[in-house]
Motif scaffolding. Structure first.
Motif, PDB file in Angstrom:
ATOM      1  N   ASP A 205      16.154   8.237  66.217  1.00 13.03           N
ATOM      2  CA  ASP A 205      15.412   9.076  67.171  1.00 13.03           C
ATOM      3  C   ASP A 205      14.133   8.399  67.666  1.00 13.03           C
ATOM      4  OD1 ASP A 205      15.438  11.703  68.481  1.00 13.03           O
ATOM      5  OD2 ASP A 205      13.583  12.075  67.362  1.00 13.03           O
ATOM      6  N   GLU A 206      13.658   7.408  66.918  1.00 14.13           N
ATOM      7  CA  GLU A 206      12.414   6.724  67.286  1.00 14.13           C
ATOM      8  C   GLU A 206      12.630   5.515  68.201  1.00 14.13           C
ATOM      9  OE1 GLU A 206       9.391   7.793  66.543  1.00 14.13           O
ATOM     10  OE2 GLU A 206      10.204   9.484  65.400  1.00 14.13           O
ATOM     11  N   VAL A 207      13.886   5.169  68.486  1.00 14.04           N
ATOM     12  CA  VAL A 207      14.162   3.965  69.284  1.00 14.04           C
ATOM     13  C   VAL A 207      13.792   4.194  70.744  1.00 14.04           C
ATOM     14  CG1 VAL A 207      15.939   2.359  70.093  1.00 14.04           C
ATOM     15  CG2 VAL A 207      15.998   3.185  67.735  1.00 14.04           C
ATOM     16  N   GLU A 208      12.822   3.423  71.235  1.00 10.85           N
ATOM     17  CA  GLU A 208      12.391   3.545  72.625  1.00 10.85           C
ATOM     18  C   GLU A 208      13.458   2.957  73.555  1.00 10.85           C
ATOM     19  OE1 GLU A 208       9.684   5.035  73.683  1.00 10.85           O
ATOM     20  OE2 GLU A 208       8.837   5.431  71.688  1.00 10.85           O
ATOM     21  N   GLY A 209      13.556   3.508  74.745  1.00 11.46           N
ATOM     22  CA  GLY A 209      14.461   2.951  75.754  1.00 11.46           C
ATOM     23  C   GLY A 209      15.814   3.616  75.805  1.00 11.46           C
ATOM     24  N   ILE A 210      16.136   4.436  74.820  1.00  9.90           N
ATOM     25  CA  ILE A 210      17.370   5.223  74.851  1.00  9.90           C
ATOM     26  C   ILE A 210      16.991   6.661  75.188  1.00  9.90           C
ATOM     27  CG2 ILE A 210      19.264   6.163  73.457  1.00  9.90           C
ATOM     28  CD1 ILE A 210      19.693   3.251  74.135  1.00  9.90           C
ATOM     29  N   ASP A 211      17.635   7.211  76.210  1.00  9.71           N
ATOM     30  CA  ASP A 211      17.313   8.580  76.617  1.00  9.71           C
ATOM     31  C   ASP A 211      18.064   9.628  75.811  1.00  9.71           C
ATOM     32  OD1 ASP A 211      15.599   8.495  79.276  1.00  9.71           O
ATOM     33  OD2 ASP A 211      17.031   6.845  79.371  1.00  9.71           O
TER      34      ASP A 211
ATOM     35  N   ILE B 155      19.894  18.703  59.494  1.00  7.36           N
ATOM     36  CA  ILE B 155      20.369  17.958  60.668  1.00  7.36           C
ATOM     37  C   ILE B 155      20.302  18.838  61.904  1.00  7.36           C
ATOM     38  CG2 ILE B 155      22.383  16.869  61.754  1.00  7.36           C
ATOM     39  CD1 ILE B 155      23.245  16.018  58.866  1.00  7.36           C
ATOM     40  N   ILE B 156      20.787  20.082  61.788  1.00  8.45           N
ATOM     41  CA  ILE B 156      20.785  21.002  62.933  1.00  8.45           C
ATOM     42  C   ILE B 156      19.360  21.236  63.425  1.00  8.45           C
ATOM     43  CG2 ILE B 156      21.282  23.374  63.667  1.00  8.45           C
ATOM     44  CD1 ILE B 156      23.646  23.312  61.604  1.00  8.45           C
ATOM     45  N   ALA B 157      18.435  21.489  62.503  1.00  7.91           N
ATOM     46  CA  ALA B 157      17.042  21.755  62.880  1.00  7.91           C
ATOM     47  C   ALA B 157      16.410  20.531  63.527  1.00  7.91           C
ATOM     48  CB  ALA B 157      16.242  22.184  61.650  1.00  7.91           C
ATOM     49  N   PHE B 158      16.729  19.334  63.010  1.00  5.12           N
ATOM     50  CA  PHE B 158      16.143  18.119  63.576  1.00  5.12           C
ATOM     51  C   PHE B 158      16.634  17.899  65.004  1.00  5.12           C
ATOM     52  CE2 PHE B 158      15.659  13.669  64.554  1.00  5.12           C
ATOM     53  CZ  PHE B 158      14.362  13.414  64.109  1.00  5.12           C
TER      54      PHE B 158
ATOM     55  N   PHE C 158      18.135  13.220  70.490  1.00  4.79           N
ATOM     56  CA  PHE C 158      19.453  13.794  70.153  1.00  4.79           C
ATOM     57  C   PHE C 158      19.730  15.003  71.046  1.00  4.79           C
ATOM     58  CE2 PHE C 158      19.089  11.061  66.559  1.00  4.79           C
ATOM     59  CZ  PHE C 158      20.400  10.783  66.198  1.00  4.79           C
ATOM     60  N   VAL C 159      20.955  15.050  71.546  1.00  2.90           N
ATOM     61  CA  VAL C 159      21.291  16.084  72.542  1.00  2.90           C
ATOM     62  C   VAL C 159      21.947  17.286  71.864  1.00  2.90           C
ATOM     63  CG1 VAL C 159      21.556  14.389  74.386  1.00  2.90           C
ATOM     64  CG2 VAL C 159      23.552  14.996  73.005  1.00  2.90           C
ATOM     65  N   PRO C 160      21.876  18.462  72.517  1.00  4.70           N
ATOM     66  CA  PRO C 160      22.476  19.675  71.945  1.00  4.70           C
ATOM     67  C   PRO C 160      23.992  19.711  72.162  1.00  4.70           C
ATOM     68  CG  PRO C 160      21.368  20.197  73.995  1.00  4.70           C
ATOM     69  CD  PRO C 160      21.111  18.748  73.745  1.00  4.70           C
ATOM     70  N   HIS C 161      24.691  18.915  71.391  1.00  5.61           N
ATOM     71  CA  HIS C 161      26.149  18.833  71.483  1.00  5.61           C
ATOM     72  C   HIS C 161      26.686  18.393  70.124  1.00  5.61           C
ATOM     73  CE1 HIS C 161      29.879  16.416  73.049  1.00  5.61           C
ATOM     74  NE2 HIS C 161      30.229  17.582  72.558  1.00  5.61           N
ATOM     75  N   PHE C 162      27.504  19.232  69.523  1.00  6.19           N
ATOM     76  CA  PHE C 162      28.146  18.892  68.251  1.00  6.19           C
ATOM     77  C   PHE C 162      29.656  18.984  68.419  1.00  6.19           C
ATOM     78  CE2 PHE C 162      24.005  20.381  66.697  1.00  6.19           C
ATOM     79  CZ  PHE C 162      23.677  19.370  65.811  1.00  6.19           C
ATOM     80  N   HIS C 163      30.356  18.035  67.803  1.00  7.24           N
ATOM     81  CA  HIS C 163      31.817  18.144  67.705  1.00  7.24           C
ATOM     82  C   HIS C 163      32.128  18.292  66.225  1.00  7.24           C
ATOM     83  CE1 HIS C 163      35.816  17.720  69.541  1.00  7.24           C
ATOM     84  NE2 HIS C 163      36.140  17.375  68.308  1.00  7.24           N
ATOM     85  N   ILE C 164      32.682  19.456  65.852  1.00 11.76           N
ATOM     86  CA  ILE C 164      32.834  19.796  64.433  1.00 11.76           C
ATOM     87  C   ILE C 164      34.303  20.110  64.145  1.00 11.76           C
ATOM     88  CG2 ILE C 164      31.878  21.184  62.553  1.00 11.76           C
ATOM     89  CD1 ILE C 164      29.763  22.206  64.620  1.00 11.76           C
TER      90      ILE C 164
ATOM     91  N   ILE D 288      23.575  26.811  64.638  1.00 16.03           N
ATOM     92  CA  ILE D 288      23.369  25.983  65.835  1.00 16.03           C
ATOM     93  C   ILE D 288      22.941  26.843  67.016  1.00 16.03           C
ATOM     94  CG2 ILE D 288      24.565  24.578  67.581  1.00 16.03           C
ATOM     95  CD1 ILE D 288      26.331  23.529  65.218  1.00 16.03           C
ATOM     96  N   LYS D 289      23.661  27.935  67.232  1.00 16.74           N
ATOM     97  CA  LYS D 289      23.409  28.767  68.414  1.00 16.74           C
ATOM     98  C   LYS D 289      22.082  29.516  68.324  1.00 16.74           C
ATOM     99  CE  LYS D 289      26.843  27.998  71.223  1.00 16.74           C
ATOM    100  NZ  LYS D 289      26.645  27.644  72.639  1.00 16.74           N
ATOM    101  N   GLN D 290      21.634  29.787  67.095  1.00 12.86           N
ATOM    102  CA  GLN D 290      20.322  30.424  66.937  1.00 12.86           C
ATOM    103  C   GLN D 290      19.211  29.492  67.403  1.00 12.86           C
ATOM    104  OE1 GLN D 290      20.155  31.622  62.822  1.00 12.86           O
ATOM    105  NE2 GLN D 290      21.019  33.656  63.222  1.00 12.86           N
ATOM    106  N   LEU D 291      19.339  28.204  67.058  1.00 12.93           N
ATOM    107  CA  LEU D 291      18.300  27.230  67.385  1.00 12.93           C
ATOM    108  C   LEU D 291      18.495  26.610  68.770  1.00 12.93           C
ATOM    109  CD1 LEU D 291      17.928  25.354  63.977  1.00 12.93           C
ATOM    110  CD2 LEU D 291      16.399  27.057  64.945  1.00 12.93           C
ATOM    111  N   MET D 292      19.749  26.517  69.218  1.00 12.59           N
ATOM    112  CA  MET D 292      20.074  25.891  70.508  1.00 12.59           C
ATOM    113  C   MET D 292      21.101  26.744  71.241  1.00 12.59           C
ATOM    114  SD  MET D 292      20.494  21.951  69.117  1.00 12.59           S
ATOM    115  CE  MET D 292      20.963  22.413  67.450  1.00 12.59           C
TER     116      MET D 292
END
Length: 440
Positions: free
Chosen positions: A221-227, A243-246, A253-259, A288-292
């Motif tokens: 998440d700290e890597v500069e240059g990646i959107d 992980i979900i909260a982070f 990190f984008v709001p998309h999970f494949h579970i 997930i849906k509560q937070l995002m």
């Protein structure tokens, strides 16, 4: 004049990242990478073996390759090559078969392009595939890169051959992943998809747990240059609250999970030896849906598993119908050699499997449309792809809404602010420009 090599990849995103890395090995050895149809000297076919269909596809691709370039040297790598090397070696026209431990040594093996009467087979027991080889996809017409961070699996799901094909769970170091992420960022790619066989199990090296997946997530998440950073697929029992909260508050990190779910019936989940019950899955989706609230959630599901009665299937159908999810990846169960499920009683007729698959595909379309409908009117940022179909190009929002617009070369690999306006007849979302300038 340099020799020419062409690649064809079957299967998962992990295979695409590995094909790309094998391609770079060939380039370093003086080969030029060309299209499949450009009469190459060498074909490399990277195989999958998740379903019977993938095995059949391999045979078909070999046949097509030899129509294009009859004297080309044909090499097969990947999961099918590890599981059934002799079966592949017997396919007319195949010259070399490399198992899991050998595929990244491919250039060393291809020293002589002379076709011999019998295929050469280099295949060690899968226990020998115990080293992690870093890989990422690049330059294959995608604006996102698949970055492999983990390989192999220690789970023993009764339907799955992946542990037999890829070996035990093992991972890259956090430092190595970060180095590769910086390389990817420097190349101009704006989105990374973290991929692996069992990515939530990240952190095992030399058979010992040394990190957790959340450690990697925080570092990347700290890597500069990646959107954008996307998680490819993660088991529900390994998708922690942390992980979900982070991800919910992340910079990248984008709001998309494949579970993967595989079944909505606890009876079938037990027969599959999955490591959770459906109640845990509901809990993960709810969290997930509560937070995002706008998070996109994709689901893997298998139909026609041995012992799946009509009641079990309807149980799964109703469970999925009521869940706040966005789309399904539906797999029709197929028997795989050397798996416990293949020996189970209660085999489901093929016609019934197909009928159940069709019902879930229709449900998936309904779920995707409902999700897209919920996003209409919103202002979002789209990353545009390099694909063009009938004069249109596509792109994705952070939460994986697929949009279409008239092709404009300046938009490729650019982020643009748009408003989602309507769902087109083909199911993609139409957009209007939200502002004149591109967002960087």
């Amino acid at each position: 004049m340099n020799k020419k090599v062409a690649f064809y990849t079957l299967g998962c995103k992990l295979n695409y990242s590995e094909t790309s890395t094998i391609g770079r090995l060939f380039n370093k050895a003086g080969f030029d990478t060309v299209d499949f149809t450009d009469t190459p000297d060498v074909f490399v076919i990277n195989t999958c073996s998740v379903t019977d269909n993938a095995d059949k596809k391999c045979k078909k691709i070999v046949k097509e390759a030899l129509k294009i370039s009859p004297n080309a040297y044909v090499t097969i790598v990947g999961c099918y090559a590890q599981l059934k090397p002799q079966e592949i070696a017997d396919i007319p026209g195949v010259d070399m078969v490399l198992g899991a431990a050998e595929k990244f040594n491919i250039v060393e093996h291809i020293t002589d392009l002379t076709k011999k009467p019998k295929a050469l087979v280099y295949n060690q027991p899968v226990t020998e595939a115990n080293q992690f080889v870093a890989s990422y996809s690049f330059g294959d017409n995608r604006t996102r890169t698949f970055l492999k961070v983990q390989d192999g699996c220690d789970y023993s799901c009764t339907f799955c051959t992946i542990p037999l094909a890829r070996g035990s769970s093992r991972s890259d170091t956090v430092e190595s992943v970060i180095t590769q992420a910086h390389e990817i960022a420097a190349s101009g790619v704006k989105e990374i998809v973290l991929t692996g066989v069992n990515i939530g199990d990240y952190g095992i090296r030399d058979g010992q747990r040394q990190d957790k997946f959340i450690d990697l997530v925080k570092a990347v998440d700290e890597v500069e240059g990646i959107d954008r950073i996307r998680i490819s697929s993660i088991e529900p029992n390994l998708l922690t609250d942390e992980i979900i909260a982070f991800v919910a508050h992340s910079k990248r990190f984008v709001p998309h999970f494949h579970i993967p779910l595989q079944s909505g019936s606890n009876k079938i989940l037990s027969l599959m030896r999955r490591r959770y019950k459906r109640e845990l899955y509901v809990d993960r989706v709810t969290q997930i849906k509560q937070l995002m609230p706008d998070c996109c959630i994709g689901v893997d599901v298998i139909v026609g598993f041995p012992g799946e009665t009509r009641e079990d299937f309807i149980d799964t159908y109703n469970f999925l119908n009521e869940l706040d999810i966005s789309y399904l990846h539906v797999f029709t169960y197929s028997e795989r050699e050397n798996t416990l499920a293949a020996e189970m009683s209660g085999k489901i007729p093929g016609s019934t499997r197909a009928e159940r698959s069709k019902m879930l595909h229709i449900l998936s379309d309904k779920k995707r449309r409902a999700f897209y409908q919920s996003q209409l009117g919103k202002h979002v940022e789209i990353l545009f792809e390099r694909d063009i179909t009938d004069g249109y190009m596509h792109g994705f929002s952070r939460n994986y809404v697929k949009v279409k617009t008239k092709y404009d070369p300046i938009l490729v690999n650019e982020l643009k602010a748009v408003q989602l306006t309507a769902i087109s007849p083909d199911g993609d979302v139409e957009i209007t420009e939200a502002e004149e300038t591109l967002v960087h």
